[in-house]
Design a protein around this motif. Sequence first.
Motif, PDB file in Angstrom:
ATOM      1  N   PRO A  87       0.816  -1.225   0.000  1.00  0.00           N
ATOM      2  CA  PRO A  87       0.000   0.000   0.000  1.00  0.00           C
ATOM      3  C   PRO A  87       0.847   1.272   0.000  1.00  0.00           C
ATOM      4  O   PRO A  87       0.450   2.278  -0.603  1.00  0.00           O
ATOM      5  N   GLU A  88       2.002   1.228   0.642  1.00  0.00           N
ATOM      6  CA  GLU A  88       2.862   2.416   0.678  1.00  0.00           C
ATOM      7  C   GLU A  88       3.529   2.724  -0.655  1.00  0.00           C
ATOM      8  O   GLU A  88       4.180   3.758  -0.797  1.00  0.00           O
ATOM      9  N   ASP A  89       3.357   1.854  -1.643  1.00  0.00           N
ATOM     10  CA  ASP A  89       3.854   2.147  -2.994  1.00  0.00           C
ATOM     11  C   ASP A  89       2.861   3.008  -3.774  1.00  0.00           C
ATOM     12  O   ASP A  89       3.163   3.454  -4.890  1.00  0.00           O
ATOM     13  N   THR A  90       1.691   3.245  -3.193  1.00  0.00           N
ATOM     14  CA  THR A  90       0.682   4.063  -3.860  1.00  0.00           C
ATOM     15  C   THR A  90       1.201   5.470  -4.079  1.00  0.00           C
ATOM     16  O   THR A  90       1.660   6.139  -3.155  1.00  0.00           O
ATOM     17  N   ALA A  91       1.165   5.913  -5.332  1.00  0.00           N
ATOM     18  CA  ALA A  91       1.684   7.229  -5.696  1.00  0.00           C
ATOM     19  C   ALA A  91       1.446   7.463  -7.184  1.00  0.00           C
ATOM     20  O   ALA A  91       1.048   6.545  -7.911  1.00  0.00           O
ATOM     21  N   VAL A  92       1.714   8.686  -7.603  1.00  0.00           N
ATOM     22  CA  VAL A  92       1.821   8.967  -9.039  1.00  0.00           C
ATOM     23  C   VAL A  92       3.274   8.736  -9.428  1.00  0.00           C
ATOM     24  O   VAL A  92       4.186   9.287  -8.794  1.00  0.00           O
ATOM     25  N   TYR A  93       3.478   7.928 -10.434  1.00  0.00           N
ATOM     26  CA  TYR A  93       4.822   7.584 -10.888  1.00  0.00           C
ATOM     27  C   TYR A  93       5.153   8.396 -12.141  1.00  0.00           C
ATOM     28  O   TYR A  93       4.377   8.428 -13.098  1.00  0.00           O
ATOM     29  N   TYR A  94       6.331   9.028 -12.098  1.00  0.00           N
ATOM     30  CA  TYR A  94       6.776   9.877 -13.196  1.00  0.00           C
ATOM     31  C   TYR A  94       8.052   9.324 -13.819  1.00  0.00           C
ATOM     32  O   TYR A  94       8.970   8.915 -13.120  1.00  0.00           O
ATOM     33  N   CYS A  95       8.097   9.371 -15.119  1.00  0.00           N
ATOM     34  CA  CYS A  95       9.288   8.991 -15.863  1.00  0.00           C
ATOM     35  C   CYS A  95      10.135  10.238 -16.117  1.00  0.00           C
ATOM     36  O   CYS A  95       9.598  11.333 -16.352  1.00  0.00           O
ATOM     37  N   ASN A  96      11.431  10.074 -16.047  1.00  0.00           N
ATOM     38  CA  ASN A  96      12.359  11.173 -16.330  1.00  0.00           C
ATOM     39  C   ASN A  96      13.446  10.685 -17.267  1.00  0.00           C
ATOM     40  O   ASN A  96      13.922   9.554 -17.141  1.00  0.00           O
ATOM     41  N   ALA A  97      13.828  11.531 -18.201  1.00  0.00           N
ATOM     42  CA  ALA A  97      14.915  11.199 -19.115  1.00  0.00           C
ATOM     43  C   ALA A  97      15.815  12.411 -19.299  1.00  0.00           C
ATOM     44  O   ALA A  97      15.333  13.550 -19.381  1.00  0.00           O
ATOM     45  N   GLU A  98      17.117  12.163 -19.363  1.00  0.00           N
ATOM     46  CA  GLU A  98      18.102  13.221 -19.598  1.00  0.00           C
ATOM     47  C   GLU A  98      19.025  12.785 -20.725  1.00  0.00           C
ATOM     48  O   GLU A  98      19.450  11.628 -20.766  1.00  0.00           O
ATOM     49  N   GLY A  99      19.302  13.699 -21.605  1.00  0.00           N
ATOM     50  CA  GLY A  99      20.166  13.362 -22.732  1.00  0.00           C
ATOM     51  C   GLY A  99      20.469  14.577 -23.564  1.00  0.00           C
ATOM     52  O   GLY A  99      20.553  15.702 -23.029  1.00  0.00           O
ATOM     53  N   TYR A 100      20.609  14.368 -24.879  1.00  0.00           N
ATOM     54  CA  TYR A 100      20.936  15.455 -25.791  1.00  0.00           C
ATOM     55  C   TYR A 100      19.999  15.441 -26.989  1.00  0.00           C
ATOM     56  O   TYR A 100      19.664  14.363 -27.518  1.00  0.00           O
ATOM     57  N   TYR A 101      19.599  16.633 -27.418  1.00  0.00           N
ATOM     58  CA  TYR A 101      18.867  16.774 -28.665  1.00  0.00           C
ATOM     59  C   TYR A 101      19.801  16.498 -29.839  1.00  0.00           C
ATOM     60  O   TYR A 101      21.025  16.566 -29.718  1.00  0.00           O
ATOM     61  N   SER A 102      19.215  16.210 -30.964  1.00  0.00           N
ATOM     62  CA  SER A 102      19.992  16.128 -32.203  1.00  0.00           C
ATOM     63  C   SER A 102      20.445  17.528 -32.592  1.00  0.00           C
ATOM     64  O   SER A 102      19.735  18.517 -32.369  1.00  0.00           O
ATOM     65  N   GLY A 103      21.648  17.599 -33.177  1.00  0.00           N
ATOM     66  CA  GLY A 103      22.180  18.873 -33.592  1.00  0.00           C
ATOM     67  C   GLY A 103      21.602  19.323 -34.926  1.00  0.00           C
ATOM     68  O   GLY A 103      20.770  18.654 -35.527  1.00  0.00           O
ATOM     69  N   SER A 104      22.081  20.478 -35.370  1.00  0.00           N
ATOM     70  CA  SER A 104      21.557  21.049 -36.604  1.00  0.00           C
ATOM     71  C   SER A 104      21.997  20.254 -37.824  1.00  0.00           C
ATOM     72  O   SER A 104      21.342  20.291 -38.865  1.00  0.00           O
ATOM     73  N   TYR A 105      23.117  19.562 -37.704  1.00  0.00           N
ATOM     74  CA  TYR A 105      23.632  18.771 -38.808  1.00  0.00           C
ATOM     75  C   TYR A 105      23.503  17.294 -38.473  1.00  0.00           C
ATOM     76  O   TYR A 105      23.546  16.891 -37.320  1.00  0.00           O
ATOM     77  N   LEU A 106      23.383  16.501 -39.506  1.00  0.00           N
ATOM     78  CA  LEU A 106      23.167  15.068 -39.334  1.00  0.00           C
ATOM     79  C   LEU A 106      24.243  14.453 -38.440  1.00  0.00           C
ATOM     80  O   LEU A 106      25.430  14.735 -38.601  1.00  0.00           O
ATOM     81  N   TYR A 107      23.804  13.642 -37.504  1.00  0.00           N
ATOM     82  CA  TYR A 107      24.671  12.886 -36.597  1.00  0.00           C
ATOM     83  C   TYR A 107      25.481  13.784 -35.663  1.00  0.00           C
ATOM     84  O   TYR A 107      26.524  13.372 -35.149  1.00  0.00           O
ATOM     85  N   THR A 108      25.030  15.001 -35.450  1.00  0.00           N
ATOM     86  CA  THR A 108      25.704  15.859 -34.484  1.00  0.00           C
ATOM     87  C   THR A 108      24.848  16.006 -33.234  1.00  0.00           C
ATOM     88  O   THR A 108      23.625  15.846 -33.285  1.00  0.00           O
ATOM     89  N   ARG A 109      25.522  16.327 -32.133  1.00  0.00           N
ATOM     90  CA  ARG A 109      24.839  16.460 -30.851  1.00  0.00           C
ATOM     91  C   ARG A 109      24.446  17.903 -30.609  1.00  0.00           C
ATOM     92  O   ARG A 109      25.245  18.821 -30.833  1.00  0.00           O
TER      93      ARG A 109
END
Length: 126
Positions: A87-109
Amino acid sequence: QVQLVESGGGLVQAGGSLRLSCAVSGSIFSINTMAWYRQAPGKQRELVAGITSGGSTNYADSVKGRFTISRDNAKNTVYLQMNSLKPEDTAVYYCNAEGYYSGSYLYTRGSPFGSWGQGTQVTVSS
């Protein structure tokens, strides 16, 4: 923009199991860490489990041995298998992700991002 869509929450009896999923989409170069947090009514949001791109994991003491986090890098998806729910696991569960967007040029960060899902309710009845 990066979107995180969670699924798999619901109502379960104590001792039961649920599996949460979180799919990440958008203009993504890479995703470093993915994690699940939870927030119960009247309490602060807390880390439940995290996983790196290399597969290293960490867990809150309260869920060790009962929850398992995993990820499918090809699908940009993270999972949380929750067994022996209490019962103590009752909660709203949220996913989080951290990383990098794609860059302006192909295959760049591009620039870094950190994003949250909308949350999914998990209710464990006694």
